[in-house]
Design an enzyme around this catalytic site. Structure first.
Site, PDB file in Angstrom:
ATOM      1  N   ASP A  63      94.723 -40.928  63.490  1.00 59.39           N
ATOM      2  CA  ASP A  63      94.846 -40.474  62.111  1.00 59.39           C
ATOM      3  C   ASP A  63      93.603 -40.824  61.310  1.00 59.39           C
ATOM      4  O   ASP A  63      92.601 -41.272  61.846  1.00 59.39           O
ATOM      5  CB  ASP A  63      96.142 -40.975  61.468  1.00 59.39           C
ATOM      6  CG  ASP A  63      96.327 -42.437  61.683  1.00 59.39           C
ATOM      7  OD1 ASP A  63      95.335 -43.166  61.539  1.00 59.39           O
ATOM      8  OD2 ASP A  63      97.453 -42.855  62.028  1.00 59.39           O
TER       9      ASP A  63
ATOM     10  N   LYS B   3      96.570 -37.172  57.286  1.00 56.75           N
ATOM     11  CA  LYS B   3      96.661 -36.338  56.104  1.00 56.75           C
ATOM     12  C   LYS B   3      95.357 -35.577  55.883  1.00 56.75           C
ATOM     13  O   LYS B   3      94.289 -36.120  56.024  1.00 56.75           O
ATOM     14  CB  LYS B   3      96.859 -37.241  54.913  1.00 56.75           C
ATOM     15  CG  LYS B   3      97.968 -36.806  53.987  1.00 56.75           C
ATOM     16  CD  LYS B   3      97.974 -37.672  52.763  1.00 56.75           C
ATOM     17  CE  LYS B   3      98.629 -39.031  53.013  1.00 56.75           C
ATOM     18  NZ  LYS B   3      98.904 -39.756  51.782  1.00 56.75           N
TER      19      LYS B   3
ATOM     20  N   MET C 210      96.290 -50.484  50.802  1.00 55.72           N
ATOM     21  CA  MET C 210      96.732 -49.255  50.119  1.00 55.72           C
ATOM     22  C   MET C 210      96.910 -49.460  48.621  1.00 55.72           C
ATOM     23  O   MET C 210      97.836 -48.940  48.026  1.00 55.72           O
ATOM     24  CB  MET C 210      98.068 -48.772  50.727  1.00 55.72           C
ATOM     25  CG  MET C 210      97.953 -48.420  52.188  1.00 55.72           C
ATOM     26  SD  MET C 210      99.533 -48.064  52.954  1.00 55.72           S
ATOM     27  CE  MET C 210     100.131 -49.705  53.316  1.00 55.72           C
TER      28      MET C 210
END
Ligand code: SAH
Length: 490
Positions: free
Chosen positions: A262, A284, A397
């Site tokens: 990813d 994403k 994050m």
């Protein structure tokens, strides 16, 4: 080697061989530290060793004690008649002339001789070895560069798993059984080629020998038409710098059939994977959504059931905010074999490369890793606890939630001037470190257009950055080091 050396023009400067010395009489003349190293390997090879020297090094004396039936020390000077009756001689006295004389005598009698301080007088040299007994790899540069030989040896040491010898030993045990099972040599070869490259070998490398044996038993019991199930390697790729990968990660990346990765995996890391491996991106992309977690879990199961070696590559450590646990839960439920390879997590990597010792004892007694992921505009954390003094808090994050983090910590008692750092693309050539205070963090993000992936560190330890920062990469390119330009929102 100088051009004048008599071996200079030969293509093969030395004839490579491994000699069996078990129960064979061998002679070492000299008993200092150099003799010690030679004596040790001769004894480990089962030689009947005679050592001739007026004095014995104390470490060598201890070694000899461990082999009472194999070693004898004769306390005296060397005499010409000592040469007779030996398979192999090592001249290791501290007297160059004596060593040369021993070599001459040995050569006259055609006995292999090694002289420790005189390459040209040797009839054999002792190579640098990578010892994974029974697997042995010998490296020689034909005397051209002992340092290069040592460097090559070190390279091999790091590439070849430490339990490679164990793999060879188990293989040997099964040789007869495999012979019975497969009549044709070609079939046997194919069987071993597949087995030694596949999950069986990985089980041995991972230290799970009994499971490895069981797998081999099952493979031998199976009819050849049955397909074998693959395996999933859940591998931590570290924070970005490829040098921070583990040896195991690199090895598995090079032998995987499929790589599922990813956005948190740095491009330069992905480049290290096998060129023939299929690559599947599950992260994403700008306007699109990430592949839902359940689909990733199912994808891993499906690929493994096709018999593939699947490498699930995750940024940092797979078990730290990586949802790696969920992925392997599904594998376990479906009976797919897997192993987990830890990686350097962003907190360690970024802190090291930013010169921020997370638990420097003048400032912090503990360090908490927290997720700053926003859910419905809030972050569900025990702010009271995180606002306690003398600790470091690391937010993963935390970029989109930076205002919430700053506000909540201040509200719960952290001083608003508490030092804080944002580390952007940590450990990569594009690393940027932004230093401010808890109160200025949100402004800092805007001013400097800080982008993901970014790690936030809050605590007194951040002060140390000024003194300890050491990593100053030349900024590489304006673009991101990560596989797809990640969105500013995490
Ligand atoms: N499993 C990963 C973390 C996944 S969560 C690990 O152990 O590191 C993703 C968050 O990790 C990012 O939002 C960011 O906060 C942090 N992160 C990962 N790699 C980073 C890097 N190279 N530089 C800065 N932060 C990073």
């Amino acid at each position: 080697m100088s051009a004048a050396h008599p071996l200079g023009d030969l293509r093969l400067k030395r004839y490579p061989m491994f000699m069996c010395l078990q129960n064979r009489p061998c002679l070492v003349v000299g008993a200092g530290k150099v003799a010690l190293r030679k004596a040790e390997s001769l004894l480990e090879s089962g030689a009947q060793l005679t050592i001739i020297a007026p004095e014995l090094d104390s470490d060598l004396a201890n070694t000899l004690k461990q082999y009472p039936n194999q070693a004898a020390w004769q306390q005296r000077e060397f005499q010409d008649t000592d040469i007779a009756g030996h398979y192999l001689i090592i001249a290791a006295t501290n007297n160059r002339a004596v060593n040369a004389h021993i070599a001459e005598l040995a050569n006259q009698r055609q006995i292999p001789v090694n002289v420790v301080d005189n390459q040209a007088a040797c009839s054999f040299i002792v190579p640098s070895v990578v010892d994974r007994s029974p697997v042995m790899i010998a490296v020689s540069t034909g005397g051209a560069s002992p340092v290069l030989a040592r460097q090559l040896r070190m390279k091999l040491e790091t590439m070849i798993p430490s339990s490679c010898g164990q793999l060879a030993a188990i293989t040997e045990e099964y040789r007869d059984q495999v012979k019975q099972r497969f009549a044709e040599p070609e079939q046997r070869k194919q069987f071993w080629e597949q087995t030694l490259r596949g999950p069986f070998a990985e089980l041995v490398y991972a230290g799970n020998v009994s499971a490895a044996r069981q797998m081999l038993d099952e493979m031998l019991a199976k009819q050849s038409s049955e397909t074998t199930i693959g395996e999933v390697y859940l591998v931590g790729a570290g924070p970005g710098d490829p040098d921070l990968l583990t040896f195991r990660a690199v090895r598995l990346m090079q032998q995987a059939d499929v790589i599922v990765y990813d956005r948190l995996v740095a491009k330069s890391i992905l480049e290290m994977a096998s060129q023939t491996a299929e690559r599947i991106y599950v992260g994403k992309e700008k306007a699109k959504h990430a592949v839902p977690q359940e689909s990733i879990n199912a994808l891993l199961v499906r690929l493994a059931k096709q018999g593939k070696r699947v490498l699930r590559l995750k940024g940092g450590d797979p078990f730290i905010f990586g949802r790696g646990g969920e992925e392997i839960e599904t594998l376990a439920e479906n009976g797919v074999p897997f192993q987990v390879v830890p990686g350097i997590t962003a907190a360690s990597g970024c802190a090291s490369y930013a010169g921020i010792p997370l638990t420097h004892r003048d400032y912090a007694q503990s360090c908490t890793f927290a997720t700053g992921h926003l859910k419905n505009g809030t972050i569900d954390l025990d702010w009271e606890k995180l606002a306690q003094p003398r600790q470091t808090v690391v937010f993963y994050m935390g970029l989109t939630g930076i205002e919430v983090i700053s506000r909540e910590l201040i509200k719960h008692g952290t001083p608003s001037d508490m030092p804080a750092a944002l580390i952007e693309q940590g450990t990569t050539r594009n690393q940027r470190v932004h230093i401010g205070t808890l109160a200025t963090l949100p402004e800092l993000v805007k001013q400097r257009s800080v982008r993901a992936p970014t790690l936030t560190i809050v605590g007194e330890v951040v002060k140390l950055h000024e003194k300890l920062h050491w990593y100053q990469p030349e900024r590489h390119v304006a673009a991101s080091e990560f596989s797809r330009n990640p969105e500013p929102q995490e």
